[in-house]
Design a protein around this motif. Structure first.
Motif, short mmCIF file in Angstrom:
data_model
loop_
_atom_site.label_atom_id
_atom_site.label_comp_id
_atom_site.label_asym_id
_atom_site.label_seq_id
_atom_site.Cartn_x
_atom_site.Cartn_y
_atom_site.Cartn_z
N UNK A 126 0.89 -1.16 0.00
CA UNK A 126 0.00 0.00 0.00
C UNK A 126 0.92 1.21 0.00
N UNK A 127 0.79 2.06 -1.00
CA UNK A 127 1.66 3.21 -1.10
C UNK A 127 0.90 4.49 -1.37
N UNK A 128 1.49 5.59 -0.98
CA UNK A 128 0.89 6.92 -1.17
C UNK A 128 1.94 7.83 -1.81
N UNK A 129 1.51 8.64 -2.77
CA UNK A 129 2.40 9.58 -3.46
C UNK A 129 1.70 10.93 -3.57
N UNK A 130 2.30 11.96 -3.00
CA UNK A 130 1.78 13.32 -3.13
C UNK A 130 2.74 14.10 -4.04
N UNK A 131 2.23 14.62 -5.15
CA UNK A 131 3.04 15.31 -6.15
C UNK A 131 2.73 16.80 -6.16
N UNK A 132 3.78 17.61 -6.26
CA UNK A 132 3.59 19.03 -6.50
C UNK A 132 3.62 19.92 -5.29
N UNK A 133 3.98 19.38 -4.13
CA UNK A 133 4.06 20.21 -2.93
C UNK A 133 5.44 20.12 -2.31
N UNK A 134 6.17 21.23 -2.24
CA UNK A 134 7.52 21.19 -1.69
C UNK A 134 7.59 21.63 -0.23
N UNK A 135 6.48 22.07 0.33
CA UNK A 135 6.46 22.55 1.72
C UNK A 135 6.49 21.37 2.69
N UNK A 136 7.06 21.54 3.88
CA UNK A 136 7.09 20.47 4.87
C UNK A 136 5.69 20.05 5.33
N UNK A 137 4.69 20.90 5.07
CA UNK A 137 3.32 20.51 5.39
C UNK A 137 2.91 19.24 4.65
N UNK A 138 3.45 19.03 3.45
CA UNK A 138 3.11 17.82 2.71
C UNK A 138 3.81 16.59 3.27
N UNK A 297 9.47 18.30 -10.15
CA UNK A 297 8.21 18.20 -9.41
C UNK A 297 8.50 17.64 -8.02
N UNK A 298 8.29 18.39 -6.97
CA UNK A 298 8.52 17.84 -5.63
C UNK A 298 7.51 16.74 -5.31
#
Length: 417
Positions: A126-138, A297-298
């Motif tokens: 099970x994996x998760x990928x968040x693309x396009x956010x470079x802030x530590x909030x992500x 792309x972060x």
């Protein structure tokens, strides 16, 4: 008899409900975080992993299932899920969607390694990928998602360890310091680490050979070398985790054996299965998309093995919900009413009620035993009097309570129960 290949495992009907519960909870948590599912093929062109993971990693050098197909192309069963998502992101121009783009996946992954508890040559992630956010909030969001899932799944015996491995700029100075340290202790390092000192010194930190682990325990800490930007990123993440009451500790020994990681890396670990092992590993990889031909792309994400999760939940005596079985077993008092049972089952299924019946000619007594073994809640009995009256005798199998119901009202009868 043909046996199953070593390092693989069948998921039997008696066990599949555990997988379904894990996947259902993962989907539920991902929906709360506005993450949508992505599915990628079980195999990719080998070049994808050479470019993204790194051709001098253990994964590429020792663990990949790579073969030449009938067209003469080198293809590889995917050893991890992150690089294929990056390939899909670039190939399908997903950057045109509103960013950040939050995705998750369930996927088989294949690695040739020594099988152990929760570690198979084919396992599922099970994996998760968040693309396009470079802030530590992500970074915080991804860690928070993993934490919420693990806690709600009943995995409470956990420790969260975090680290920063810096960016390519500040890592240069650290690599030089680590190379100098390694050269001074070269006689105590394994042959593989001798090569790592030349290609990627950071990887000696992650070596599993006991003598190497003893040496690197005294190695310079990367946290002493990260730049101001990476340090600020780390401090902000720590502030968010503290505010959310997600317990953690900083472990400068966490690195990644894959080339695409930058800044944040993290692990959820446990010793509930014996020696301390990783339940979930992840981090930030801002240079991954570029490595497979896309624009900068972060990205940040994680992966966790489903087999290991299930083993861990059982080791912690955290119960799974009982398996849901059929609601109704239609029972014929004699063979002449078998067709009536078949049509009754069809009517129930059409009305959204799970139902079954015997089609092997079992006796009345054997049909009731069959109903018990199948976990049915009710038996719907049809005999001579029921046939004549257009009714069904419904028997609740838990306590034997019986009542009569008209055949044409049977769906409504069970829908209310």
């Amino acid at each position: 008899m043909i046996s199953i290949p070593r390092g693989t495992k069948d998921v039997l009907p008696s066990e599949s409900h555990k997988w379904q519960q894990a996947e259902a909870l993962a989907r539920e948590i991902c929906a709360l975080y506005n993450a949508r599912e992505i599915r990628t093929p079980a195999f990719e062109h080998t070049e994808l992993f050479l470019r993204s993971i790194g051709d001098d990693t253990d994964v590429v050098g020792k663990e990949m299932y790579t073969f030449t197909d009938k067209g003469g192309r080198s293809v590889t069963l995917k050893p991890e899920g992150t690089a294929p998502v990056a390939r899909s992101y670039v190939e399908n121009s997903l950057e045109s969607e509103t960013l950040p783009l939050k995705m998750f996946y369930f996927s088989p992954v294949f690695r040739y390694e020594r099988p152990a508890a929760g570690r198979l040559r084919e396992h599922h992630q099970f994996g998760v990928e968040f693309y396009g956010g470079d802030a530590p909030e992500y970074d915080f969001e991804v860690i928070s998602l993993a934490y919420d899932f693990l806690i709600k799944f009943g995995i409470t015996s956990l420790s969260l360890n975090i680290n920063s491995i810096g960016c390519p700029n500040c890592r240069k100075a650290y690599n030089e310091a680590l190379r100098s340290f390694g050269e001074a202790h070269k006689a105590e390092l394994c042959e593989t680490c001798h090569t790592r000192l030349k290609t990627n010194p950071l990887r000696i930190i992650d070596c599993k050979v006991p003598s190497c682990k003893s040496v690197v325990a005294n190695a310079p800490s990367i946290l002493d070398y990260i730049c101001d930007d990476c340090a600020a990123h780390m401090e902000r993440l720590k502030t968010l985790l503290t505010a959310a009451k997600i317990p953690f500790k900083v472990d400068s020994g966490i690195v990644r054996g894959l080339d695409y990681y930058t800044k944040t890396v993290f692990e959820f670990v446990t010793d509930a299965l014996g020696a301390q092992g990783t339940v979930c590993g992840g981090g930030r990889y801002d240079n991954l998309v570029e490595s497979v031909g896309g624009k900068h792309t972060p990205c940040v994400g994680f992966g966790m093995g489903i087999e290991r999760l299930i083993l861990l939940k059982e080791a912690l005596n955290s119960p799974f919900k009982p398996e849901k079985r059929i609601k109704v077993m239609a029972v014929s008092q004699s063979p002449e009413f078998a067709d009536d049972c078949t049509m009754l089952v069809r009517a129930l299924r059409s009305g959204g009620i799970s139902a079954d019946c015997d089609s092997t000619g079992r006796s009345l007594k054997a049909q009731f035993k069959f109903a018990d073994k199948q976990g049915a809640e009710y038996a719907a009995v049809i005999g001579e009097s029921e046939k004549a009256n257009g009714t069904v005798t419904v028997k609740r199998l838990s306590d034997g309570h019986s009542e009569s119901c008209a055949v044409n009202a049977i769906v409504e009868f069970f829908a209310s129960r």
